[in-house]
Scaffold this active site. Structure first.
Site, PDB file in Angstrom:
ATOM      1  N   SER A 227       0.871   3.332   0.700  1.00 56.58           N
ATOM      2  CA  SER A 227       2.314   4.473   0.848  1.00 56.58           C
ATOM      3  C   SER A 227       1.653   4.590  -0.942  1.00 56.58           C
ATOM      4  O   SER A 227       1.436   4.176  -1.454  1.00 56.58           O
ATOM      5  CB  SER A 227       3.360   3.889   0.832  1.00 56.58           C
ATOM      6  OG  SER A 227       4.105   3.936  -0.498  1.00 56.58           O
ATOM      7  N   CYS A 282      -3.601   6.263   7.723  1.00 55.75           N
ATOM      8  CA  CYS A 282      -4.109   7.598   7.152  1.00 55.75           C
ATOM      9  C   CYS A 282      -4.424   8.809   7.005  1.00 55.75           C
ATOM     10  O   CYS A 282      -4.114   9.609   6.708  1.00 55.75           O
ATOM     11  CB  CYS A 282      -3.614   6.387   5.689  1.00 55.75           C
ATOM     12  SG  CYS A 282      -5.805   5.740   5.684  1.00 55.75           S
TER      13      CYS A 282
END
Length: 497
Positions: A227, A282
């Protein structure tokens, strides 16, 4: 008694010194299947000491020997990839076909590493001055750290360690503690392929292990995928301790759909890219920017396709599995209420979806939101789950403006049959990876993977040419071999003549 997964240090399992452990779940069943050891800083120290010792010999090994290990690993992985896929499904939850695809994409980087004898060739300029030649060498860094996420427990480590090893480095891998077994399986396979003990080590753990890697004086570089807040922390902490860092962060990937696009292709692509691996990618498409002229028709087509998806245990004949943990499932589900409160239409609600799996699994079915405001947290946050949002735009210009206004710049796609619009898009969009009628534009292994803006910290992308440069240092050599007619002493500043 629950099994405990050890670290892998110096070519064998190692219990280490820490008594702390973490739970590893089967997400489709919602039960703990094993414990994983959580390393102390002393455990990291032990692994680094082993890797430092191994580096002395491995860095001097011939390129041919390193290449042969990679070839052997490739062959073993091809033969036994089914074993690894089963491990991925049992701990991550993705369906077996998706797990097999993950392994195949990781294998591409292994194959790229097999070609490194060519890539590692330096450059040479002869006779730059009288009887002087200049040439360059690429040499390894030393011990390198790799910290990888839960969503691709095989592929993402393979983005880094094959290149690091093939270029002569030794590796400390810290995989996600949520699905750690793939790392040990690959470590054992590397040993079987002939990799010397200590060259590849696996240290399991949480923040204590991460910080120990970031701060260790004998680790030369750190590679990370995760992240954005953690990527920023990894980058800032690692560079503060003198390391090279490549830190790939989060994303909010958009797909812009123009009126001339093939809407059947768009609908297929949006469903595939939005709900594959339960949206825990992602590079997942999380926002479809649909031009007003085709938005209603596109929503209908996407909804129709979503109704055919079968959700359940990835070891059965299903299209999509569970999310990684109960906490993550609950967090993703909360965005559905957030979107509704902010004025979005919940076209398909994945909560309460019928599943082919046990009731305690971490289930959330595919969800479709329409008319989502760009001010909603459901739009601005990286949800990382099976929630696909429709944002309606007037046309190309508004779509690009929305994409470029966001903090992330990982990947973006455009669907159109207009070559001029596609060419403008690839030039004007602020993202590191662009798809033209391709929803998940992940580059092949001999290019490099990475985004812009808050999707990448540092200036090195993963694998490909960037990966080779990241794991090597270039040394320039200026050489003169004198003949008997050299001119003797001259204390003046050397000049090129």
């Amino acid at each position: 008694m629950t099994d405990v997964l050890d670290h892998w240090i110096d070519g064998a399992p190692s219990a280490g010194t820490s008594s702390r452990t973490g739970d590893v779940f089967d997400p489709a069943r919602g039960v703990v299947t094993k414990q994983v050891r959580l390393a102390s800083s002393a455990d990291v120290d032990a692994a680094v000491a082993v890797a430092s010792k191994a580096f002395t010999e491995w860095s001097q090994a011939s390129i041919a020997r390193r290449q042969q290990v990679m070839f052997n690993f490739r062959e073993l992985l091809n033969q036994r990839s089914g074993e690894l896929a089963e491990i991925l499904t049992s701990e991550h939850g993705k369906v077996l076909s998706d797990a097999a695809g993950e392994i195949a994409r990781g294998q591409e980087v292994v194959e790229f590493a097999c070609s490194l004898p060519h890539v590692l060739k330096g450059a040479m300029s002869e006779q730059v001055s009288s009887d002087v030649d200049v040439y360059s060498l690429k040499q390894p860094l030393g011990v390198v750290g790799v910290i990888t996420p839960f969503n691709f427990p095989a592929m993402v480590p393979m983005w880094f360690f094959p290149i690091a090893i093939a270029t002569g480095n030794t590796v400390i891998l810290k995989p996600s503690e949520k699905d750690p077994s793939a790392a040990n399986w690959m470590a054992a396979l590397l040993a079987e392929a002939g990799l010397p003990a200590g060259v590849f080590n696996v240290v399991h753990g949480d923040k204590e292990a991460v910080d120990a890697i970031l701060e260790h004086p004998d680790i030369a570089s750190v590679s990370f995928v995760g992240s954005t807040p953690i990527a920023r922390y990894i980058y800032e902490t690692g560079t503060r301790h003198g390391k090279r860092v490549q830190a790939l962060g989060g994303a909010k990937n958009h797909m812009l759909v123009l009126p001339d696009a093939d809407l059947d292709l768009v609908a297929d692509s949006a469903v595939n890219a939005g709900f594959g691996s339960a949206g825990e990618r992602c590079m997942a498409i999380s926002v479809v920017l649909a031009t007003d002229a085709i938005a209603d028709s596109l929503v209908q087509k996407i909804t129709s396709r979503m109704s055919t998806l079968k959700i359940g245990d990835g070891r059965r004949s299903c299209d999509m599995g569970p999310l990684i943990t109960r906490e993550h499932r609950d967090k993703v589900a909360s965005y559905i209420d957030t979107a509704a409160d902010d004025g979005a239409a919940v076209v398909v609600d994945g909560r309460g979806t019928d599943v082919d799996g046990e009731a305690d699994g971490f289930w959330l079915g595919p969800t479709l939101l329409d008319h989502l405001p760009t001010t909603s947290a459901a739009y601005t946050d990286e949800i990382f789950g099976p929630v696909l949002s429709i944002v309606r735009v007037s046309g190309y210009a508004e779509g690009v403006e929305i994409i470029n206004a966001g903090p992330y710049g990982n990947g973006s796609a455009i669907f159109t049959n207009d070559g001029g619009a596609a060419r403008r898009f690839q030039r004007e969009v602020d993202a590191g990876m662009i798809g033209i009628n391709v929803p998940i534009p992940v580059p092949v292994a001999y290019h490099s993977f990475g985004g812009w803006k808050d999707s990448l910290f540092g200036d090195a992308k993963a694998y490909g040419p960037h990966g080779v440069d990241f794991f090597t240092r270039e040394k320039a050599v200026t050489a003169r071999w004198l003949d008997p007619s050299h001119g003797g002493l001259n204390l003046g500043f050397p000049q090129h003549d």
